[in-house]
Scaffold this motif. Structure first.
Motif, PDB file in Angstrom:
ATOM      1  N   GLY A  65       7.384  -2.320  -1.747  1.00 58.13           N
ATOM      2  CA  GLY A  65       7.214  -1.579  -0.504  1.00 58.13           C
ATOM      3  C   GLY A  65       7.917  -0.239  -0.483  1.00 58.13           C
ATOM      4  N   ASP A  66       8.366   0.224  -1.658  1.00 62.07           N
ATOM      5  CA  ASP A  66       9.049   1.507  -1.739  1.00 62.07           C
ATOM      6  C   ASP A  66       8.052   2.661  -1.746  1.00 62.07           C
ATOM      7  N   THR A  67       8.546   3.838  -1.392  1.00 65.50           N
ATOM      8  CA  THR A  67       7.778   5.070  -1.544  1.00 65.50           C
ATOM      9  C   THR A  67       8.077   5.630  -2.922  1.00 65.50           C
ATOM     10  N   VAL A  68       7.031   5.882  -3.703  1.00 62.55           N
ATOM     11  CA  VAL A  68       7.200   6.265  -5.099  1.00 62.55           C
ATOM     12  C   VAL A  68       6.579   7.633  -5.363  1.00 62.55           C
ATOM     13  N   VAL A  69       7.360   8.490  -6.014  1.00 62.59           N
ATOM     14  CA  VAL A  69       6.845   9.743  -6.552  1.00 62.59           C
ATOM     15  C   VAL A  69       6.670   9.533  -8.047  1.00 62.59           C
ATOM     16  N   ALA A  70       5.436   9.414  -8.487  1.00 61.14           N
ATOM     17  CA  ALA A  70       5.118   9.179  -9.896  1.00 61.14           C
ATOM     18  C   ALA A  70       4.797  10.520 -10.542  1.00 61.14           C
ATOM     19  N   SER A  71       5.562  10.864 -11.579  1.00 60.15           N
ATOM     20  CA  SER A  71       5.380  12.163 -12.234  1.00 60.15           C
ATOM     21  C   SER A  71       5.088  11.978 -13.713  1.00 60.15           C
ATOM     22  N   ASP A  72       4.305  12.895 -14.261  1.00 63.21           N
ATOM     23  CA  ASP A  72       3.984  12.880 -15.680  1.00 63.21           C
ATOM     24  C   ASP A  72       3.529  14.279 -16.055  1.00 63.21           C
ATOM     25  N   ILE A  73       3.606  14.604 -17.331  1.00 62.07           N
ATOM     26  CA  ILE A  73       3.212  15.949 -17.760  1.00 62.07           C
ATOM     27  C   ILE A  73       1.696  16.147 -17.686  1.00 62.07           C
ATOM     28  N   SER A  74       0.927  15.065 -17.752  1.00 58.93           N
ATOM     29  CA  SER A  74      -0.531  15.155 -17.791  1.00 58.93           C
ATOM     30  C   SER A  74      -1.147  14.896 -16.413  1.00 58.93           C
ATOM     31  N   PRO A  75      -1.696  15.922 -15.773  1.00 58.79           N
ATOM     32  CA  PRO A  75      -2.368  15.699 -14.490  1.00 58.79           C
ATOM     33  C   PRO A  75      -3.540  14.729 -14.618  1.00 58.79           C
ATOM     34  N   GLU A  76      -4.247  14.799 -15.746  1.00 56.03           N
ATOM     35  CA  GLU A  76      -5.411  13.928 -15.946  1.00 56.03           C
ATOM     36  C   GLU A  76      -4.982  12.463 -16.035  1.00 56.03           C
ATOM     37  N   GLN A  88      -6.417   4.618  -0.358  1.00 53.60           N
ATOM     38  CA  GLN A  88      -5.317   5.325  -1.000  1.00 53.60           C
ATOM     39  C   GLN A  88      -4.023   4.614  -0.712  1.00 53.60           C
ATOM     40  N   HIS A  89      -3.150   4.564  -1.724  1.00 54.53           N
ATOM     41  CA  HIS A  89      -1.864   3.912  -1.528  1.00 54.53           C
ATOM     42  C   HIS A  89      -0.982   4.840  -0.691  1.00 54.53           C
ATOM     43  N   PRO A  90      -0.630   4.445   0.512  1.00 56.80           N
ATOM     44  CA  PRO A  90       0.092   5.351   1.413  1.00 56.80           C
ATOM     45  C   PRO A  90       1.502   5.685   0.962  1.00 56.80           C
ATOM     46  N   SER A  91       2.074   4.861   0.105  1.00 55.25           N
ATOM     47  CA  SER A  91       3.458   5.075  -0.314  1.00 55.25           C
ATOM     48  C   SER A  91       3.568   5.715  -1.684  1.00 55.25           C
ATOM     49  N   LEU A  92       2.459   6.228  -2.210  1.00 54.14           N
ATOM     50  CA  LEU A  92       2.455   6.793  -3.558  1.00 54.14           C
ATOM     51  C   LEU A  92       2.155   8.284  -3.526  1.00 54.14           C
ATOM     52  N   HIS A  93       2.987   9.034  -4.225  1.00 55.34           N
ATOM     53  CA  HIS A  93       2.773  10.473  -4.403  1.00 55.34           C
ATOM     54  C   HIS A  93       2.735  10.746  -5.910  1.00 55.34           C
ATOM     55  N   THR A  94       1.710  11.419  -6.389  1.00 52.67           N
ATOM     56  CA  THR A  94       1.632  11.768  -7.806  1.00 52.67           C
ATOM     57  C   THR A  94       1.816  13.272  -7.947  1.00 52.67           C
TER      58      THR A  94
END
Length: 210
Positions: A28-39, A56-62
């Motif tokens: 149930g956490d809010t997650v900022v998922a980051s990676d070098i590849s946008p694709e 859409q997952h409301p707690s997910l930011h990419t």
């Protein structure tokens, strides 16, 4: 009382990183998922969203970012601060682990691995510690490698970088503990992710026995 946290995960698109994101989202956490590849992030975003209600997952930011770039890391930290205000957990998972014999290794390849694995960890921590200090708490988890204890042929740059991450972790645990911020290291052994499997395949193809 809610136990939900704001979590930043680097190297989130696949392998260990995507599993880490899965666990935090399940909590149930809010997650900022980051990676070098946008694709790659877009591909994983679709997978994560497919398991959420409403499309859409409301707690997910990419957020794509190159952790070896000071400017890119600063931009990522700004997005997190403006969108979420704080960060409770930082998982430094992104890593680069090519296979090259030491005598064939160029200085550029050495620097590239150090820049991602060690300098990238430094830049991420430096960018997010102010947010943690402002809130009076934080958890930083660096993903190291069990290879620092035994060495891995063809990966002197990788093992050296992860040894540096270990040393950095020890120092920052002492420096930041007084602010309510813990800094810990996880040293997994070989984990058969798609990237690791491809790396091993290339190593075997180039070994004298083949």
């Amino acid at each position: 009382m809610s136990t939900a946290r704001t979590v930043v995960v680097t190297g989130a698109a696949g392998g260990i990183g995507s599993e880490i994101v899965n666990r935090f989202l399940a909590h149930g956490d809010t997650v900022v998922a980051s990676d070098i590849s946008p694709e790659a992030l877009d591909t994983w975003r679709a997978r994560w969203d497919s398991g959420a209600s409403g499309g859409q997952h409301p707690s997910l930011h990419t957020v794509p970012a190159d952790i070896s770039s000071e400017q890119s890391v600063a931009a990522l930290a700004q997005v997190v601060q403006q969108s979420l205000g704080t960060v409770d957990v930082l998982i430094n998972n992104a890593g680069h682990f090519p296979q090259t014999a030491f005598e064939e290794m160029s200085a550029d390849e050495w620097r590239q691995v150090i820049d991602v694995n060690l300098t990238g960890t430094f830049l991420m921590i430096r960018a997010f510690v102010p947010l943690m200090k402002a809130s009076g708490h934080g958890r930083i988890v660096n993903i190291g490698s069990g290879s620092v204890f035994s060495g891995t042929p063809m990966q002197s740059h990788y093992v050296a970088s992860k040894g540096g991450v270990m040393g950095l972790t020890h120092v920052l645990a002492r420096e930041l503990g007084g602010y309510g911020i813990t800094v810990n290291l996880i040293t997994p052994g070989l984990t058969v992710t798609p990237a690791a499997a491809e790396s091993v395949k290339l190593f075997e193809a180039g070994s004298p026995e083949n």
